[in-house]
Design an enzyme around this catalytic site. Structure first.
Site, PDB file in Angstrom:
ATOM      1  N   HIS A  63       0.847  -1.193   0.000  1.00 54.14           N
ATOM      2  CA  HIS A  63       0.000   0.000   0.000  1.00 54.14           C
ATOM      3  C   HIS A  63       0.878   1.236   0.000  1.00 54.14           C
ATOM      4  O   HIS A  63       2.105   1.144   0.123  1.00 54.14           O
ATOM      5  CB  HIS A  63      -0.980  -0.013   1.173  1.00 54.14           C
ATOM      6  CG  HIS A  63      -0.358   0.050   2.537  1.00 54.14           C
ATOM      7  ND1 HIS A  63       0.402  -0.970   3.055  1.00 54.14           N
ATOM      8  CD2 HIS A  63      -0.392   1.020   3.492  1.00 54.14           C
ATOM      9  CE1 HIS A  63       0.804  -0.649   4.269  1.00 54.14           C
ATOM     10  NE2 HIS A  63       0.344   0.565   4.551  1.00 54.14           N
ATOM     11  N   HIS A  65       1.180   3.978   1.981  1.00 52.15           N
ATOM     12  CA  HIS A  65       1.595   4.749   3.143  1.00 52.15           C
ATOM     13  C   HIS A  65       3.119   4.913   3.122  1.00 52.15           C
ATOM     14  O   HIS A  65       3.852   4.024   2.674  1.00 52.15           O
ATOM     15  CB  HIS A  65       1.150   4.073   4.440  1.00 52.15           C
ATOM     16  CG  HIS A  65      -0.263   4.418   4.822  1.00 52.15           C
ATOM     17  ND1 HIS A  65      -1.061   3.608   5.601  1.00 52.15           N
ATOM     18  CD2 HIS A  65      -1.029   5.517   4.531  1.00 52.15           C
ATOM     19  CE1 HIS A  65      -2.243   4.182   5.768  1.00 52.15           C
ATOM     20  NE2 HIS A  65      -2.250   5.332   5.132  1.00 52.15           N
ATOM     21  N   ASP A  67       5.574   4.754   5.207  1.00 50.60           N
ATOM     22  CA  ASP A  67       6.505   3.802   5.815  1.00 50.60           C
ATOM     23  C   ASP A  67       6.667   2.535   4.981  1.00 50.60           C
ATOM     24  O   ASP A  67       7.455   1.657   5.345  1.00 50.60           O
ATOM     25  CB  ASP A  67       6.074   3.454   7.245  1.00 50.60           C
ATOM     26  CG  ASP A  67       4.675   2.881   7.341  1.00 50.60           C
ATOM     27  OD1 ASP A  67       3.792   3.318   6.583  1.00 50.60           O
ATOM     28  OD2 ASP A  67       4.448   1.993   8.188  1.00 50.60           O
ATOM     29  N   HIS A  68       5.953   2.476   3.859  1.00 46.97           N
ATOM     30  CA  HIS A  68       6.078   1.323   2.962  1.00 46.97           C
ATOM     31  C   HIS A  68       6.619   1.704   1.579  1.00 46.97           C
ATOM     32  O   HIS A  68       6.977   0.810   0.810  1.00 46.97           O
ATOM     33  CB  HIS A  68       4.722   0.631   2.810  1.00 46.97           C
ATOM     34  CG  HIS A  68       4.231   0.003   4.081  1.00 46.97           C
ATOM     35  ND1 HIS A  68       4.243  -1.353   4.317  1.00 46.97           N
ATOM     36  CD2 HIS A  68       3.726   0.566   5.207  1.00 46.97           C
ATOM     37  CE1 HIS A  68       3.762  -1.605   5.531  1.00 46.97           C
ATOM     38  NE2 HIS A  68       3.443  -0.446   6.090  1.00 46.97           N
ATOM     39  N   HIS A 140      -7.649  -1.736   5.513  1.00 46.46           N
ATOM     40  CA  HIS A 140      -6.778  -0.721   6.094  1.00 46.46           C
ATOM     41  C   HIS A 140      -7.364   0.652   5.767  1.00 46.46           C
ATOM     42  O   HIS A 140      -8.388   0.764   5.077  1.00 46.46           O
ATOM     43  CB  HIS A 140      -5.360  -0.882   5.540  1.00 46.46           C
ATOM     44  CG  HIS A 140      -4.312  -0.130   6.307  1.00 46.46           C
ATOM     45  ND1 HIS A 140      -4.237  -0.144   7.679  1.00 46.46           N
ATOM     46  CD2 HIS A 140      -3.287   0.667   5.887  1.00 46.46           C
ATOM     47  CE1 HIS A 140      -3.222   0.591   8.059  1.00 46.46           C
ATOM     48  NE2 HIS A 140      -2.635   1.113   7.002  1.00 46.46           N
ATOM     49  N   ASP A 211      -0.568  -3.920   5.800  1.00 50.72           N
ATOM     50  CA  ASP A 211      -1.264  -3.494   7.013  1.00 50.72           C
ATOM     51  C   ASP A 211      -2.749  -3.832   6.886  1.00 50.72           C
ATOM     52  O   ASP A 211      -3.371  -3.600   5.845  1.00 50.72           O
ATOM     53  CB  ASP A 211      -1.107  -1.993   7.205  1.00 50.72           C
ATOM     54  CG  ASP A 211       0.329  -1.590   7.486  1.00 50.72           C
ATOM     55  OD1 ASP A 211       1.204  -2.474   7.472  1.00 50.72           O
ATOM     56  OD2 ASP A 211       0.569  -0.392   7.718  1.00 50.72           O
ATOM     57  N   HIS A 269       5.958  -5.538  11.829  1.00 51.28           N
ATOM     58  CA  HIS A 269       5.273  -4.235  11.836  1.00 51.28           C
ATOM     59  C   HIS A 269       4.866  -3.858  13.259  1.00 51.28           C
ATOM     60  O   HIS A 269       3.709  -3.609  13.562  1.00 51.28           O
ATOM     61  CB  HIS A 269       4.049  -4.278  10.909  1.00 51.28           C
ATOM     62  CG  HIS A 269       3.572  -2.917  10.489  1.00 51.28           C
ATOM     63  ND1 HIS A 269       2.574  -2.242  11.156  1.00 51.28           N
ATOM     64  CD2 HIS A 269       3.943  -2.105   9.475  1.00 51.28           C
ATOM     65  CE1 HIS A 269       2.337  -1.086  10.577  1.00 51.28           C
ATOM     66  NE2 HIS A 269       3.163  -0.971   9.538  1.00 51.28           N
TER      67      HIS A 269
END
Length: 315
Positions: A63, A65, A67-68, A140, A211, A269
């Site tokens: 996805h 976001h 942090d990914h 998510h 997530d 995570h």
């Protein structure tokens, strides 16, 4: 086939852990590795690891976001400096292409190799003679996907000792038998492939989830997986917080692994509130009350993917 963690923290990097990135090492199978997510600082983690970006073949993004994905532009632009001249394909949800094109164009980054960006909304994402990758939408705050990586069944072993006893020497005939074709010898004898080739060896399955809160897609995606990587952002006493932020707890991850009949579960995570390993050990203990074959992801730790049928009894 091995899973190698480059980052295991949720949200932001911490002193102890980097944000999410996972490598699936396929050195024996295809002399490459695949990456799942690429959070900020991933290329620094690669430099500390035995991985080399020249061997990176595919990247799968769960996805969008930060942090990914915030590590993607830097990693893609510097890959060539580590011998990465072969084509590279990046898969992910809609919006990934715009993010990468804008980032690379505005920074005038030079990518001297063929870069393909494939956006998807689930289903069969990739397939060749050795592997297939399927994706399903999870639950998510934004569209987040889980990936199921299936290794195709391998041909059975050739009984070369029996063939030598029958006077058949190594050569093209061996290859035909391995492919399931019968062979006629010079003296007219027919050797059936089924008589000299063992049963195919089942391929392994790895499921890597983005997530997610608990949702109906998780179990089918993880069904019978030899190894399941599932987020466990919070301990079970923070289930309400996990729900509000669209994440999972240790117990929820373990329940999914049990229902799916997975071989092993690896938790990752983790919230920054669990700053050191001693903080994470209670999370491991929690999950093991539901699913005993649970492990904690750690940076630079390798997890071999073992067929459930090949695991020693009691392991």
């Amino acid at each position: 086939m091995e899973v190698y963690f480059l980052g295991t923290n949720a949200g932001v990097p911490s002193i102890q852990r980097n944000v999410t990135s996972i490598a699936l090492r396929l050195f024996e199978e295809r002399r490459t590795f695949w990456m799942f997510d690429c959070g900020e600082g991933t290329q620094h983690q690669v430099l500390k690891s035995p991985l080399r970006l020249g061997k990176l073949e595919r990247i799968f993004v769960t996805h969008l976001h930060g942090d990914h994905i915030f590590g993607l532009p830097g990693l893609l632009s510097s890959r060539a400096y580590q011998g990465g001249t072969a084509p590279l394909t990046v898969y992910g949800p809609p919006g990934l292409k715009a993010f990468l094109e804008v980032s690379l164009n505005i920074s005038q980054s030079r990518v001297p190799y063929k870069l393909d960006i494939v956006e998807h909304t689930g289903g069969l994402i990739f397939e060749d003679e050795g592997f297939k990758v399927e994706a399903s939408l999870l639950d998510h705050r934004i569209d987040s996907y889980g990936y199921r990586i299936t290794e195709k069944d391998r041909p059975g072993s050739l009984n070369t000792e029996r063939l030598r006893e029958w006077g058949l020497k190594p050569g093209p005939a061996y290859g035909r038998l391995k492919k399931g074709l019968d062979v006629t010898t010079e003296d007219g004898r027919v050797i059936a492939s089924k008589d000299v080739v063992s049963e195919p060896k089942p391929g392994r399955v790895v499921t890597i989830l983005g997530d997610t809160r608990p949702c109906p897609a998780i179990v089918p995606l993880s069904r019978g997986a030899d190894l399941l990587v599932h987020e466990a952002t919070f301990a079970s006493d923070l289930a309400d917080l996990a729900h509000d932020y669209h994440h999972s707890t240790t117990i929820q991850a373990a329940e999914a692994a049990r229902e799916a009949g997975a071989g092993e579960l690896v938790l990752t995570h983790f919230s920054s509130r669990y700053s050191v390993l001693d903080d994470l050990l209670p999370l491991l203990d929690e999950a093991r009350t539901v699913f005993p074959d649970t492990l904690l992801a750690e940076e630079f730790r390798l997890f071999p993917v073992v067929r459930r049928a090949d695991k020693p009894a009691g392991k």
